[in-house]
Design an enzyme around this catalytic site. Structure first.
Site, PDB file in Angstrom:
ATOM      1  N   LYS A   1      -3.785   4.762  -3.970  1.00  0.00           N
ATOM      2  CA  LYS A   1      -3.845   3.324  -3.646  1.00  0.00           C
ATOM      3  C   LYS A   1      -5.078   2.661  -4.229  1.00  0.00           C
ATOM      4  O   LYS A   1      -5.028   1.500  -4.634  1.00  0.00           O
ATOM      5  CB  LYS A   1      -3.762   3.102  -2.134  1.00  0.00           C
ATOM      6  CG  LYS A   1      -2.409   3.466  -1.589  1.00  0.00           C
ATOM      7  CD  LYS A   1      -1.966   2.576  -0.463  1.00  0.00           C
ATOM      8  CE  LYS A   1      -0.478   2.817  -0.222  1.00  0.00           C
ATOM      9  NZ  LYS A   1      -0.003   2.405   1.068  1.00  0.00           N
TER      10      LYS A   1
ATOM     11  N   LYS B   1       8.446   8.538  -5.348  1.00  0.00           N
ATOM     12  CA  LYS B   1       8.537   8.046  -3.970  1.00  0.00           C
ATOM     13  C   LYS B   1       9.067   6.617  -3.923  1.00  0.00           C
ATOM     14  O   LYS B   1       8.560   5.753  -4.650  1.00  0.00           O
ATOM     15  CB  LYS B   1       7.143   8.115  -3.333  1.00  0.00           C
ATOM     16  CG  LYS B   1       7.125   7.770  -1.867  1.00  0.00           C
ATOM     17  CD  LYS B   1       5.707   7.768  -1.318  1.00  0.00           C
ATOM     18  CE  LYS B   1       5.587   6.777  -0.190  1.00  0.00           C
ATOM     19  NZ  LYS B   1       4.214   6.508   0.197  1.00  0.00           N
TER      20      LYS B   1
ATOM     21  N   LYS C   1       7.237   0.573  -0.757  1.00  0.00           N
ATOM     22  CA  LYS C   1       7.139  -0.886  -0.761  1.00  0.00           C
ATOM     23  C   LYS C   1       6.221  -1.357  -1.879  1.00  0.00           C
ATOM     24  O   LYS C   1       6.505  -2.329  -2.566  1.00  0.00           O
ATOM     25  CB  LYS C   1       6.582  -1.367   0.583  1.00  0.00           C
ATOM     26  CG  LYS C   1       7.493  -1.098   1.751  1.00  0.00           C
ATOM     27  CD  LYS C   1       6.753  -1.179   3.090  1.00  0.00           C
ATOM     28  CE  LYS C   1       7.384  -0.258   4.119  1.00  0.00           C
ATOM     29  NZ  LYS C   1       6.732  -0.202   5.399  1.00  0.00           N
TER      30      LYS C   1
HETATM   31  P1  TYM Z   1       4.593   3.924   6.114  1.00  0.00           P
HETATM   32  O1  TYM Z   1       4.653   2.609   6.787  1.00  0.00           O
HETATM   33  O2  TYM Z   1       4.165   3.982   4.694  1.00  0.00           O
HETATM   34  O3  TYM Z   1       5.995   4.643   6.207  1.00  0.00           O
HETATM   35  C1  TYM Z   1       6.677   4.757   7.451  1.00  0.00           C
HETATM   36  C2  TYM Z   1       7.406   6.098   7.514  1.00  0.00           C
HETATM   37  O4  TYM Z   1       8.362   6.185   6.450  1.00  0.00           O
HETATM   38  C3  TYM Z   1       8.160   7.384   5.722  1.00  0.00           C
HETATM   39  N1  TYM Z   1       8.467   7.139   4.305  1.00  0.00           N
HETATM   40  C4  TYM Z   1       9.214   7.950   3.547  1.00  0.00           C
HETATM   41  N2  TYM Z   1       9.846   9.092   3.815  1.00  0.00           N
HETATM   42  C5  TYM Z   1      10.542   9.677   2.813  1.00  0.00           C
HETATM   43  N3  TYM Z   1      10.642   9.148   1.561  1.00  0.00           N
HETATM   44  C6  TYM Z   1      10.021   8.001   1.250  1.00  0.00           C
HETATM   45  N4  TYM Z   1      10.126   7.487   0.030  1.00  0.00           N
HETATM   46  C7  TYM Z   1       9.257   7.342   2.253  1.00  0.00           C
HETATM   47  N5  TYM Z   1       8.522   6.208   2.279  1.00  0.00           N
HETATM   48  C8  TYM Z   1       8.033   6.103   3.544  1.00  0.00           C
HETATM   49  C9  TYM Z   1       6.697   7.717   5.917  1.00  0.00           C
HETATM   50  O5  TYM Z   1       6.446   9.078   5.690  1.00  0.00           O
HETATM   51  C10 TYM Z   1       6.489   7.305   7.348  1.00  0.00           C
HETATM   52  O6  TYM Z   1       6.909   8.328   8.222  1.00  0.00           O
HETATM   53  N6  TYM Z   1       0.339   5.875   7.874  1.00  0.00           N
HETATM   54  C11 TYM Z   1       1.735   5.653   8.162  1.00  0.00           C
HETATM   55  C12 TYM Z   1       1.980   4.895   9.432  1.00  0.00           C
HETATM   56  C13 TYM Z   1       1.278   5.416  10.636  1.00  0.00           C
HETATM   57  C14 TYM Z   1       1.663   6.521  11.423  1.00  0.00           C
HETATM   58  C15 TYM Z   1       0.725   6.581  12.482  1.00  0.00           C
HETATM   59  C16 TYM Z   1       2.692   7.452  11.326  1.00  0.00           C
HETATM   60  C17 TYM Z   1       0.174   4.867  11.201  1.00  0.00           C
HETATM   61  N7  TYM Z   1      -0.153   5.565  12.308  1.00  0.00           N
HETATM   62  C18 TYM Z   1       0.793   7.587  13.440  1.00  0.00           C
HETATM   63  C19 TYM Z   1       2.748   8.450  12.296  1.00  0.00           C
HETATM   64  C20 TYM Z   1       1.815   8.510  13.335  1.00  0.00           C
HETATM   65  C21 TYM Z   1       2.359   4.868   7.022  1.00  0.00           C
HETATM   66  O7  TYM Z   1       1.706   4.173   6.305  1.00  0.00           O
HETATM   67  O8  TYM Z   1       3.709   4.945   6.971  1.00  0.00           O
END
Ligand code: TYM
Length: 329
Positions: free
Chosen positions: A114, A194, A197
């Protein structure tokens, strides 16, 4: 009984297939198994680390919660809330930052990616982001964290942080959270590793069927399959990662075989994928539409969830402060 905790950022133009197949679908299954206490957050404070518009932000938070419900999370069986409604998240994040080693934080690959991507606007929050994520989980003493493959390193960091805290303060205050066994990585329609967004290679969950089809039709496939006559390699194809998630197993085996032998072309494969996806997306869209007709309902669910989480978080913070020698006055 395991305590499940997970969350998603309210960024981009809505949750996408990667979010759904990688995490949200597992959340619903876990809740429906009835065997766990489950808490899910819209992690709005995390989203502040990227460029965002404060004017449209509340709508994004709302839409994320609405999509959770549309995907099948039942608020009578789990708790849904917005991260910034519970101030203890940021408080615990500071305390944890005083035990989290810089070395481990510096190894986070998502920060490296990032900070390359947003060269002009790298903020400190982007770097300390995994500490806030650890605080999210540990505040509720989460033991099972269903996330996609891209978040596993952050989850490892949360485990390490729990261990460091317990060791430093001589208490088993935090359990070490474990990942869900399913760790999917859904590839983007541009063929990138991947779906994400920030890369603009997504298929949104609430897109209408023709928009989904338009994106699928234009999706990249195995670059070696330059003509219909050349067999493909499902293992490198982004469409195949989605088929594996949504198409019945026997059919996936057929697609694998027929792609390799060139018995089917990419167009055929895309049509089959669209059909499989629609099986999941039709009820999801219908539920989202019904919820949009009663906007107060989503707010009420989030308000209730916030109150529940503040109670749990308050209890944990009393233990944390006492363990750390921060006297109550
Ligand atoms: P975020 O918002 O980027 O994504 C949310 C969830 O979607 C999953 N994900 C994917 N899984 C498979 N293939 C993909 N292409 C893909 N894109 C996204 C992510 O693995 C995630 O599970 N840091 C985290 C959010 C967070 C969180 C937490 C998660 C904040 N605090 C505590 C668990 C526990 C994030 O940015 O996810």
């Amino acid at each position: 009984m395991a305590t499940i905790f997970s969350g998603m950022q309210p960024t981009g133009s809505g949750l996408h297939l990667g979010n759904y197949l990688g995490a949200l679908r597992q959340w619903v299954q876990l809740v429906e198994s009835g065997q766990h206490r489950a808490i899910f957050a819209v992690v709005d404070a995390h989203a502040l680390t990227a460029d965002y518009d404060p004017k449209t932000f509340p709508q994004k938070v709302y839409d994320t919660a609405l999509t959770y419900l549309a995907a099948g999370l039942d608020p009578s069986k789990c708790t849904l809330f917005v991260q910034s409604d519970v101030k203890e998240h940021t408080e615990l994040a500071w305390y944890l930052s005083c035990v989290a080693p810089m070395g481990e934080l510096s190894r986070m690959t998502q920060f490296k990616e990032k900070s390359e991507q947003y060269k002009q606007s790298v903020n400190a929050g982007l770097f300390t982001y995994p500490i806030l994520m650890a605080a999210d989980i540990l505040l509720y003493k989460g033991t099972l964290v269903p996330v996609g493959a891209d978040q596993i390193q952050h989850l490892e960091f949360a485990r390490d942080t729990a261990r460091h805290f317990n060791k430093r303060y001589g208490k088993e205050l935090f359990p070490e959270p474990a990942p869900h066994p399913l760790r999917l990585r859904i590839k983007g329609i541009d063929g990138a590793e991947k779906m994400s967004k920030s890369r603009g290679n997504t298929i949104e969950l609430l897109d209408p069927p023709n928009a989904v089809w338009k994106k699928l039709r234009g999706a990249f496939t195995d670059p070696q399959r330059a003509t219909r006559e050349i067999g493909g390699r499902p293992e490198v194809c982004n469409l195949f990662t989605m088929h594996q998630a949504v198409t019945p197993e026997a059919k996936v085996a057929e697609i694998d075989r027929d792609c390799r032998s060139a018995a089917i072309g990419c167009g055929d494969c895309k049509k089959m994928l669209h059909e499989s996806l629609e099986v999941e997306l039709v009820p999801l869209r219908a539920k989202a539409e019904a919820l949009r007709a009663q906007p107060a309902r989503v707010d009420e669910i989030l308000r209730d969830g916030g109150a529940t989480c503040r109670r749990i978080a308050g209890d944990t913070m009393r233990e944390v402060r006492s363990a750390m020698g921060l006297a109550a006055r």
